[in-house]
Design an enzyme around this catalytic site. Structure first.
Site, PDB file in Angstrom:
ATOM      1  N   LYS A  94     -85.398 -31.567  -0.665  1.00  0.00           N
ATOM      2  CA  LYS A  94     -84.698 -32.078  -1.798  1.00  0.00           C
ATOM      3  C   LYS A  94     -84.198 -30.723  -2.484  1.00  0.00           C
ATOM      4  CE  LYS A  94     -82.906 -34.176  -5.248  1.00  0.00           C
ATOM      5  NZ  LYS A  94     -81.781 -34.974  -5.254  1.00  0.00           N
ATOM      6  N   CYS A 114     -79.800 -32.268 -12.114  1.00  0.00           N
ATOM      7  CA  CYS A 114     -80.329 -32.100 -10.713  1.00  0.00           C
ATOM      8  C   CYS A 114     -79.822 -30.492 -10.515  1.00  0.00           C
ATOM      9  CB  CYS A 114     -79.529 -32.941 -10.002  1.00  0.00           C
ATOM     10  SG  CYS A 114     -79.591 -34.505 -10.415  1.00  0.00           S
TER      11      CYS A 114
HETATM   12  N1  SAJ Z   1     -69.254 -28.417  -9.440  1.00  0.00           N
HETATM   13  C1  SAJ Z   1     -68.446 -27.460  -9.685  1.00  0.00           C
HETATM   14  N2  SAJ Z   1     -67.660 -27.015  -8.455  1.00  0.00           N
HETATM   15  C2  SAJ Z   1     -67.580 -27.965  -7.301  1.00  0.00           C
HETATM   16  C3  SAJ Z   1     -68.654 -28.880  -7.326  1.00  0.00           C
HETATM   17  C4  SAJ Z   1     -69.537 -29.114  -8.638  1.00  0.00           C
HETATM   18  O1  SAJ Z   1     -68.238 -26.801 -10.617  1.00  0.00           O
HETATM   19  O2  SAJ Z   1     -67.055 -27.694  -6.295  1.00  0.00           O
HETATM   20  C5  SAJ Z   1     -70.084 -28.838 -10.745  1.00  0.00           C
HETATM   21  C6  SAJ Z   1     -69.919 -30.281 -11.353  1.00  0.00           C
HETATM   22  O3  SAJ Z   1     -68.714 -30.200 -12.245  1.00  0.00           O
HETATM   23  C7  SAJ Z   1     -70.993 -30.563 -11.973  1.00  0.00           C
HETATM   24  C8  SAJ Z   1     -72.293 -29.730 -11.121  1.00  0.00           C
HETATM   25  O4  SAJ Z   1     -71.413 -28.826 -10.344  1.00  0.00           O
HETATM   26  O5  SAJ Z   1     -71.191 -29.756 -13.319  1.00  0.00           O
HETATM   27  C9  SAJ Z   1     -72.884 -30.745 -10.347  1.00  0.00           C
HETATM   28  O6  SAJ Z   1     -71.982 -31.840  -9.566  1.00  0.00           O
HETATM   29  P1  SAJ Z   1     -72.131 -32.389  -8.238  1.00  0.00           P
HETATM   30  O7  SAJ Z   1     -71.184 -33.598  -8.035  1.00  0.00           O
HETATM   31  O8  SAJ Z   1     -71.979 -31.129  -7.368  1.00  0.00           O
HETATM   32  O9  SAJ Z   1     -73.573 -32.818  -7.892  1.00  0.00           O
HETATM   33  P2  SAJ Z   1     -74.523 -33.916  -8.884  1.00  0.00           P
HETATM   34  O10 SAJ Z   1     -75.579 -32.953  -9.758  1.00  0.00           O
HETATM   35  O11 SAJ Z   1     -73.782 -35.241  -9.602  1.00  0.00           O
HETATM   36  O12 SAJ Z   1     -75.510 -34.547  -7.689  1.00  0.00           O
HETATM   37  C10 SAJ Z   1     -76.268 -33.581  -6.938  1.00  0.00           C
HETATM   38  C11 SAJ Z   1     -75.777 -33.986  -5.421  1.00  0.00           C
HETATM   39  N3  SAJ Z   1     -76.451 -33.052  -4.834  1.00  0.00           N
HETATM   40  C12 SAJ Z   1     -75.779 -32.385  -3.857  1.00  0.00           C
HETATM   41  O13 SAJ Z   1     -74.585 -32.646  -3.491  1.00  0.00           O
HETATM   42  C13 SAJ Z   1     -76.639 -31.345  -2.743  1.00  0.00           C
HETATM   43  C14 SAJ Z   1     -76.642 -35.595  -5.225  1.00  0.00           C
HETATM   44  O14 SAJ Z   1     -76.263 -35.767  -3.906  1.00  0.00           O
HETATM   45  C15 SAJ Z   1     -77.973 -35.395  -5.552  1.00  0.00           C
HETATM   46  O15 SAJ Z   1     -78.406 -36.711  -5.260  1.00  0.00           O
HETATM   47  C16 SAJ Z   1     -78.132 -35.193  -7.132  1.00  0.00           C
HETATM   48  O16 SAJ Z   1     -77.514 -33.970  -7.477  1.00  0.00           O
HETATM   49  C17 SAJ Z   1     -79.326 -35.494  -7.431  1.00  0.00           C
HETATM   50  O17 SAJ Z   1     -79.900 -36.213  -8.212  1.00  0.00           O
HETATM   51  O18 SAJ Z   1     -80.547 -34.293  -7.177  1.00  0.00           O
END
Ligand code: SAJ
Length: 431
Positions: free
Chosen positions: A230, A284
């Protein structure tokens, strides 16, 4: 679902009938716990959701939800009105217990704070009986599931636990949640689940529980491996976003459009760069990599560097905005979006809030626009010059517009309304 049941059963030594679940307690009714409780209730279990916040408990008992998440409201309402889901502030005896409480880090040194996990564990001691299952869904550092077992030994002297014997009275496993905020309901049932038992039987017992709700595959391993899996998933994403963010800082310096560069690079068949943004937020990805760093500080240079790159990104952006503001006479600055990502109301660890704070700290008034909230969060409330504004007012009044979140409403803005204003588009949606 039948296939998931079969797969779970085939990896067990005992027939599935050995484990039957009529009642479930879910501790923590947040972004993960509430949807989990509601899904199990919708599959026929009698579910008690437990939260220390009495206001949340009352809302859920009225069939209402305190979280913006597509489809959640209807499932909770149906489960409560059907008598399958209720909420309380303390657990009751049940066949299985899922712990879904936050595991933040300490502000000073990024060490995992297991206070909520241990409080939840301790709250189970008075209601546990032989044959029960405890599943830790919270994201935890390697070794925390075993720490839960250790803690309960002291509190429940009449019961045996899985770190003591292969045939314990209580089974304990880690099965990390992996759902993406904004798509929680679909991902809860569709995603494969990694299940790490403290013993193989603990894993099999847990797989039998999740087979009732999860259509994805149940993948059995040890608790330590599941914990690291995880953390690795979120650290992997953090490192990749850091690459995109570092590239965008370099592109800014070279006068190149970072989003165009990323888009063109991604035409290569083996390149898939993520999107640059204002930084990484949420509960996360901005947190979990630190748990790996804490476990192996001398061997995690890349993971630590990614955290630093992503944490520096909002300050890079606010620096650009303040630089532009220097040349203007008392500019009014609008910041569009406070959530940590698009189309949700979650403000935790949001880089947008850091950007607003930096701009306000430099003495500029800020119109903050966030369609998903109706009051400023504590970090911004009372900060001189910061007020919550409507999108229309912000577009009409501001001299500088900083786009921080790619919410639907902002994507739909008629770009004619941006004419004559200085624009910082941190999500690359108005290009
Ligand atoms: N972000 C970027 N660029 C991108 C993708 C995301 O700047 O290309 C930023 C987003 O704006 C945000 C952050 O990253 O601020 C995180 O967003 P996210 O959509 O990547 O992820 P989370 O935090 O909403 O959810 C993550 C997920 N993990 C992965 O994709 C590996 C989700 O599956 C997990 O269950 C969750 O963390 C968790 O609870 O751990």
């Amino acid at each position: 679902m039948a296939m998931a049941r079969q797969r779970a059963a085939s990896s067990r030594r005992y027939p599935m009938a050995e484990y039957s679940f009529k009642t479930l307690v879910v501790i923590g009714l947040g972004y993960v716990g509430l949807p989990t409780a509601a899904i199990f209730a919708s599959r026929g279990l009698d579910v008690l959701g437990v939260d220390t916040n009495a206001g949340v408990v009352d809302m859920i008992n009225r069939g209402e939800v305190h979280i913006v998440e597509p489809d959640l409201g209807g499932i909770v309402r149906d489960a409560v009105s059907g008598g399958k889901l209720r909420a309380a502030t303390a657990p009751e005896p049940a066949d299985a217990f899922i712990i879904a409480v936050p595991t933040p880090f300490t502000d000073e040194d990024h060490k995992p704070d297991l206070g909520y996990l241990m409080a939840a564990t301790e709250s189970l001691a008075p209601v546990l009986k032989a044959g029960d299952l405890i599943v830790v869904e919270s994201t935890v550092p390697v070794g925390a599931t075993e720490a839960v077992s250790n803690r309960l030994v002291d509190l429940c002297p009449g019961l045996s636990f899985p770190h003591q014997t292969d045939a314990p009275d209580i089974h304990i496993a880690h099965s990390p949640e992996r759902v993406l905020p904004g798509r929680v309901i679909a991902e809860l049932t569709k995603n494969d689940r990694v299940i790490g038992g403290l013993t193989p039987e603990c894993g099999a017992h847990t797989a039998a529980l999740y087979a009732l709700a999860v259509d994805g595959e149940c993948l059995l391993t040890t608790a330590g491996t599941a914990e690291l899996v995880k953390l690795s998933e979120n650290a992997y994403r953090d490192v990749n976003i850091a690459f995109a963010n570092e590239l965008s800082v370099i592109a800014d310096k070279l006068g190149i459009d970072a989003w165009e560069a990323v888009r063109l690079a991604n035409h290569h068949p083996r390149v898939n760069i993520l999107q640059p943004g204002p930084g990484v937020g949420g509960h996360c990805i901005a947190v979990d990599p630190w748990f790996i760093v804490d476990s192996a500080p001398d061997d995690s240079d890349l993971i630590r560097a990614a955290r630093k790159v992503n944490d520096a990104k909002p300050h890079h952006l606010s620096g650009q905005v303040l630089n532009a503001a220097k040349d203007m006479n008392a500019p009014l600055i609008a910041c569009l979006g406070l959530a940590y990502k698009a189309d949700i109301d979650d403000l935790r660890q949001s880089p947008a809030i850091t950007v607003v704070q930096d701009i306000a700290d430099a003495g500029h008034p800020v119109l903050a626009v966030e369609p998903h909230i109706d009051a400023l969060p504590p970090e911004l409330d009372g900060l001189d010059g910061v007020s919550l504004a409507s999108l229309d007012d912000a577009l009409a009044q501001a001299d500088i517009i900083v786009l921080l979140v790619d919410h639907k409403d902002f994507k739909a803005v008629d770009q004619g309304r941006l004419a004559g204003k200085t624009i910082f588009d941190a999500r690359g949606i108005w290009r």
